[in-house]
Write a protein that holds these residues in place. Structure first.
Motif, PDB file in Angstrom:
ATOM      1  N   CYS A 232      -5.682   4.188  -6.288  1.00  0.00           N
ATOM      2  CA  CYS A 232      -5.589   2.794  -5.849  1.00  0.00           C
ATOM      3  C   CYS A 232      -4.260   2.128  -6.204  1.00  0.00           C
ATOM      4  O   CYS A 232      -4.071   0.948  -5.931  1.00  0.00           O
ATOM      5  CB  CYS A 232      -6.743   1.973  -6.405  1.00  0.00           C
ATOM      6  N   GLY A 233      -3.328   2.847  -6.769  1.00  0.00           N
ATOM      7  CA  GLY A 233      -2.050   2.275  -7.177  1.00  0.00           C
ATOM      8  C   GLY A 233      -1.303   1.573  -6.065  1.00  0.00           C
ATOM      9  O   GLY A 233      -0.752   0.480  -6.271  1.00  0.00           O
ATOM     10  N   ASP A 234      -1.292   2.169  -4.878  1.00  0.00           N
ATOM     11  CA  ASP A 234      -0.598   1.529  -3.752  1.00  0.00           C
ATOM     12  C   ASP A 234      -1.232   0.186  -3.409  1.00  0.00           C
ATOM     13  O   ASP A 234      -0.538  -0.785  -3.133  1.00  0.00           O
ATOM     14  CB  ASP A 234      -0.606   2.435  -2.523  1.00  0.00           C
ATOM     15  N   ARG A 235      -2.541   0.144  -3.434  1.00  0.00           N
ATOM     16  CA  ARG A 235      -3.256  -1.108  -3.129  1.00  0.00           C
ATOM     17  C   ARG A 235      -2.943  -2.176  -4.186  1.00  0.00           C
ATOM     18  O   ARG A 235      -2.731  -3.338  -3.852  1.00  0.00           O
ATOM     19  CB  ARG A 235      -4.757  -0.845  -3.054  1.00  0.00           C
ATOM     20  N   LEU A 236      -2.906  -1.770  -5.447  1.00  0.00           N
ATOM     21  CA  LEU A 236      -2.577  -2.713  -6.521  1.00  0.00           C
ATOM     22  C   LEU A 236      -1.184  -3.294  -6.325  1.00  0.00           C
ATOM     23  O   LEU A 236      -0.960  -4.482  -6.529  1.00  0.00           O
ATOM     24  CB  LEU A 236      -2.680  -2.030  -7.883  1.00  0.00           C
ATOM     25  N   GLU A 237      -0.254  -2.454  -5.910  1.00  0.00           N
ATOM     26  CA  GLU A 237       1.103  -2.921  -5.652  1.00  0.00           C
ATOM     27  C   GLU A 237       1.148  -3.844  -4.447  1.00  0.00           C
ATOM     28  O   GLU A 237       1.864  -4.842  -4.454  1.00  0.00           O
ATOM     29  CB  GLU A 237       2.046  -1.743  -5.480  1.00  0.00           C
TER      30      GLU A 237
ATOM     31  N   SER B 100      -2.816  -6.147 -13.252  1.00  0.00           N
ATOM     32  CA  SER B 100      -3.028  -4.939 -14.048  1.00  0.00           C
ATOM     33  C   SER B 100      -1.854  -3.977 -13.975  1.00  0.00           C
ATOM     34  O   SER B 100      -1.817  -2.995 -14.714  1.00  0.00           O
ATOM     35  CB  SER B 100      -4.318  -4.235 -13.618  1.00  0.00           C
ATOM     36  N   LEU B 101      -0.877  -4.256 -13.135  1.00  0.00           N
ATOM     37  CA  LEU B 101       0.317  -3.424 -13.074  1.00  0.00           C
ATOM     38  C   LEU B 101       1.194  -3.613 -14.305  1.00  0.00           C
ATOM     39  O   LEU B 101       2.078  -2.813 -14.571  1.00  0.00           O
ATOM     40  CB  LEU B 101       1.124  -3.726 -11.805  1.00  0.00           C
ATOM     41  N   ILE B 102       0.942  -4.667 -15.063  1.00  0.00           N
ATOM     42  CA  ILE B 102       1.689  -4.911 -16.293  1.00  0.00           C
ATOM     43  C   ILE B 102       1.029  -4.143 -17.425  1.00  0.00           C
ATOM     44  O   ILE B 102      -0.185  -4.245 -17.631  1.00  0.00           O
ATOM     45  CB  ILE B 102       1.711  -6.415 -16.638  1.00  0.00           C
ATOM     46  N   SER B 103       1.815  -3.392 -18.151  1.00  0.00           N
ATOM     47  CA  SER B 103       1.301  -2.630 -19.280  1.00  0.00           C
ATOM     48  C   SER B 103       0.620  -3.562 -20.276  1.00  0.00           C
ATOM     49  O   SER B 103       1.165  -4.604 -20.640  1.00  0.00           O
ATOM     50  CB  SER B 103       2.457  -1.894 -19.962  1.00  0.00           C
ATOM     51  N   GLY B 104      -0.581  -3.199 -20.676  1.00  0.00           N
ATOM     52  CA  GLY B 104      -1.320  -3.984 -21.652  1.00  0.00           C
ATOM     53  C   GLY B 104      -2.224  -5.040 -21.052  1.00  0.00           C
ATOM     54  O   GLY B 104      -2.977  -5.689 -21.763  1.00  0.00           O
ATOM     55  N   VAL B 105      -2.161  -5.240 -19.746  1.00  0.00           N
ATOM     56  CA  VAL B 105      -3.039  -6.213 -19.100  1.00  0.00           C
ATOM     57  C   VAL B 105      -4.259  -5.463 -18.568  1.00  0.00           C
ATOM     58  O   VAL B 105      -4.207  -4.804 -17.539  1.00  0.00           O
ATOM     59  CB  VAL B 105      -2.336  -6.974 -17.956  1.00  0.00           C
ATOM     60  N   GLY B 106      -5.335  -5.571 -19.324  1.00  0.00           N
ATOM     61  CA  GLY B 106      -6.589  -4.959 -18.925  1.00  0.00           C
ATOM     62  C   GLY B 106      -7.492  -5.999 -18.290  1.00  0.00           C
ATOM     63  O   GLY B 106      -7.075  -7.104 -17.964  1.00  0.00           O
ATOM     64  N   ALA B 107      -8.747  -5.658 -18.141  1.00  0.00           N
ATOM     65  CA  ALA B 107      -9.703  -6.529 -17.473  1.00  0.00           C
ATOM     66  C   ALA B 107      -9.857  -7.873 -18.184  1.00  0.00           C
ATOM     67  O   ALA B 107      -9.926  -8.917 -17.531  1.00  0.00           O
ATOM     68  CB  ALA B 107     -11.053  -5.832 -17.374  1.00  0.00           C
ATOM     69  N   GLY B 108      -9.881  -7.867 -19.511  1.00  0.00           N
ATOM     70  CA  GLY B 108     -10.057  -9.109 -20.255  1.00  0.00           C
ATOM     71  C   GLY B 108      -8.912 -10.079 -20.064  1.00  0.00           C
ATOM     72  O   GLY B 108      -9.109 -11.258 -19.756  1.00  0.00           O
ATOM     73  N   ARG B 109      -7.709  -9.598 -20.232  1.00  0.00           N
ATOM     74  CA  ARG B 109      -6.534 -10.464 -20.082  1.00  0.00           C
ATOM     75  C   ARG B 109      -6.371 -10.898 -18.635  1.00  0.00           C
ATOM     76  O   ARG B 109      -6.008 -12.020 -18.343  1.00  0.00           O
ATOM     77  CB  ARG B 109      -5.281  -9.756 -20.568  1.00  0.00           C
ATOM     78  N   ARG B 110      -6.666  -9.985 -17.713  1.00  0.00           N
ATOM     79  CA  ARG B 110      -6.587 -10.308 -16.288  1.00  0.00           C
ATOM     80  C   ARG B 110      -7.548 -11.448 -15.959  1.00  0.00           C
ATOM     81  O   ARG B 110      -7.198 -12.389 -15.251  1.00  0.00           O
ATOM     82  CB  ARG B 110      -6.917  -9.061 -15.477  1.00  0.00           C
TER      83      ARG B 110
END
Length: 64
Positions: A8-13, A19-29
């Motif tokens: 799903c990386g292309d879709r995320l981009e 979540s493309l930022i390192s350290g941003v998981g579901a909670g921070r998002r």
């Protein structure tokens, strides 16, 4: 690292997902989204001084 990232990386981009930022998981998002920051463009346009005030629970609404 998400095991689905390759799939799903292309879709995320495409949607500039936070979540493309390192350290941003579901909670921070979820936290960002609660403050109206929905994608990388919103995050890039954030005024950090205002964000710090909001974090500290200062009322930043203009009431004239």
């Amino acid at each position: 690292m998400c095991r689905w990232r390759e799939w799903c990386g292309d879709r995320l981009e495409e949607v500039s997902d936070l979540s493309l930022i390192s350290g941003v998981g579901a909670g921070r998002r979820s936290l960002y989204k609660a403050y109206g920051i929905n994608d990388l463009h919103d995050l890039a346009g954030l005024d950090w001084r205002t964000a710090a005030l909001v974090r500290d629970k200062v009322d930043v609404e203009v009431s004239w």
